[in-house]
Design an enzyme around this catalytic site. Structure first.
Site, PDB file in Angstrom:
ATOM      1  CB  VAL A 223      -0.945   0.001   1.222  1.00  0.00           C
ATOM      2  CG1 VAL A 223      -1.659   1.350   1.344  1.00  0.00           C
ATOM      3  CG2 VAL A 223      -1.977  -1.114   1.089  1.00  0.00           C
TER       4      VAL A 223
ATOM      5  CB  SER B  27       4.477   9.859   9.551  1.00  0.00           C
ATOM      6  OG  SER B  27       3.267   9.810  10.276  1.00  0.00           O
ATOM      7  N   GLY B  28       2.014   9.144   7.596  1.00  0.00           N
ATOM      8  CA  GLY B  28       0.788   9.663   6.996  1.00  0.00           C
ATOM      9  C   GLY B  28      -0.135   8.569   6.541  1.00  0.00           C
TER      10      GLY B  28
ATOM     11  CE  LYS C 286       6.740   7.209  10.528  1.00  0.00           C
ATOM     12  NZ  LYS C 286       6.280   5.937  11.068  1.00  0.00           N
TER      13      LYS C 286
ATOM     14  CG  HIS D 116       5.586  10.554  14.117  1.00  0.00           C
ATOM     15  ND1 HIS D 116       4.867   9.408  13.800  1.00  0.00           N
ATOM     16  CD2 HIS D 116       4.889  11.592  13.576  1.00  0.00           C
ATOM     17  CE1 HIS D 116       3.792   9.746  13.116  1.00  0.00           C
ATOM     18  NE2 HIS D 116       3.785  11.056  12.969  1.00  0.00           N
TER      19      HIS D 116
END
Length: 482
Positions: free
Chosen positions: A13, A129-130, A183, A186
């Protein structure tokens, strides 16, 4: 032969969506996947008619990328990354760059940077990230590793990242494993944010008896104020989501949470660095407790306790919940940035804490309105000992700490667990306390192990040992600290 500007390996993905993002920003991409059927299917569907070139082997992929080559890995972290590096090294030329865009452990990245550079190549370990949507439309990107690779990668990575007020949510973080470390933290903050929201939801649902529609409206209202964030936004959407029969999906989801390890890594690194990351660690353990579903069902029958909640004003509690959530969220970020700052010093990364907060303002899972205030705080004072000592955040805590106390107390009296809210309050009270009971702890350590102690009537750095029993002698143990 037509060549692409970058090659990407791994069409899951995130990989697919990053490829489409790159192509939409004007960058041609060559793609390869271990299962080559996925390459063909991608080219025949989402990539059809786009500047995307397929490859059915690593050799073919490398041949289809412009020199100096940039090869990005979007594959499973761990051994698969090391195996892929070994396969790529013989195919690449000096000056080519390998980019790991997965959730690799920063220590692995640190090792890989040194190894790949020893082969004459460059290596970037970057947090992305997202989620699915961010990868496609613009994520937050946190690159670190071989700084020589950054000038050539900068236009591409900043081009595909999210932008807030015209500023890309992507910039150089630091050498070695710095990008993946940031990260990781995060993701730890993400764990904390999610758990805090879940605890507030649980109080609304169980104690206040609010319906999903009512909670949806509350979270929607909160998202218009200081709590404006991606996670609050999706929470309101989740609470409103109904299946075809009109029932709410959230009520049918099993209360057993999964995790992939980055929250655990954050906690482990906090222990190594001696940073009290209490809220985030409790959020990790909360997921662990949730996974004990069968045990919890059995325990609920053994401990079917009569716990009567004290009287409360529903409207007042809703206001207190909003204020408590905001205070706890600030404390979560304060702990996370403390870990980043401490690890940066340990590893000599020369990190820009304000710049890191700026990277998270858009695209990523923890994006929120108040990240801009964190950037301001650290740019105003790069040596700020802790985020809550900044005047802006200190005033919020002074104003709203009573709401956090009220909610933690109310939840405890009502038998509703709030591990992360509770951890936030305990950390805050510990941090603001001039004299903690660690004096007794040090006496205990010296009594049984001759571990020594410092004295309030002597300069810091002088250590003493007492022969507490008259039998221990004067020999003291080695002094050490985490």
């Amino acid at each position: 032969m037509k060549q692409a500007q970058i090659g990407l390996i791994g069409l899951a993905v995130m990989g697919e969506n990053l490829v489409l993002n790159l192509e939409s920003k004007g960058f041609s991409v060559a793609v390869y996947n271990r299962s080559t059927e996925r390459v063909d299917n991608f080219l025949a569907s989402r990539a059809k008619g786009k500047a995307i070139i397929g490859a059915h082997s690593l050799e073919e992929l490398v041949s289809k990328v412009q020199s100096p080559r940039k090869i990005m890995l979007m594959i499973k972290a761990g051994d698969p990354i090391d195996q892929m590096i070994e396969s790529l090294i013989p195919l690449l030329d000096k000056g080519d760059t390998i980019i790991d865009g997965g959730n690799s452990n920063w220590e692995d990245t640190e090792r890989r940077v040194a190894y790949v550079e020893s082969k004459g190549l460059l290596y970037i370990g970057t947090g992305v990230s997202g989620g699915e949507e961010g990868a496609l439309l613009g994520p937050a990107i946190m690159p670190g590793g071989s700084k020589k690779a950054w000038p050539a990668l900068k236009p591409m990575l900043q081009g595909i990242s999210a932008h807030v007020d015209g500023i890309p949510c992507c910039d150089w973080v630091g050498s070695g494993g710095a990008g993946h470390f940031v990260k990781m933290v995060h993701n730890g903050i993400e764990y904390g944010d999610m758990q805090l929201i879940c605890e507030v939801y649980d109080i609304q649902r169980r104690l206040l008896g609010l319906s999903n529609e009512e909670m949806h409206k509350i979270f929607a209202e909160w998202n218009e104020g200081e709590l404006d964030s991606y996670l609050i936004e999706i929470t309101k959407d989740i609470l409103a989501y109904q299946e075809d029969d009109g029932t709410f999906l959230v009520d049918k989801i099993l209360d057993a949470a999964g995790q992939k390890g980055t929250g655990k890594w954050t906690g482990i690194n906090a222990l190594h660095e001696g940073v009290p990351l209490t809220l985030i660690v409790e959020s990790v353990f909360a997921r662990s407790v949730s996974a004990l579903k069968e045990q919890r069902v059995a325990a609920s029958k053994v401990f079917d306790l009569e716990i009567k909640a004290p009287a409360f004003d529903k409207k007042q509690v809703i206001t207190q919940l909003r204020e408590a959530l905001y205070v706890a969220k600030i404390i979560s970020y304060a702990q996370g940035f403390d870990l980043i700052k401490t690890a940066g010093t340990t590893n000599k990364w020369d990190l820009d804490l304000g710049g890191i907060a700026q990277l998270w303002r858009g695209g990523c899972i923890i994006r929120s309105r108040f990240l801009g205030k964190i950037t301001e705080a650290y740019h105003k004072n790069p040596d700020l000992p802790n985020l809550i000592l900044d005047s802006y955040f200190a005033e919020i805590l002074r104003k709203n700490h009573k709401s956090l106390r009220a909610i933690v107390a109310l939840a405890a009296q009502s038998g509703i667990p709030t591990p992360s809210l509770n951890a936030a309050l305990s950390w805050f009270d510990s941090y603001r306390t001039e004299r903690l009971p660690a004096n007794l702890l040090q006496a205990q350590r010296d009594y049984f192990g001759a571990h020594t102690y410092e004295r309030t009537d002597k300069p810091r750095g002088e250590f003493f040992h007492t022969n507490w029993t008259g039998r221990g002698g004067s020999t003291a143990s080695t002094i050490y600290s985490i």
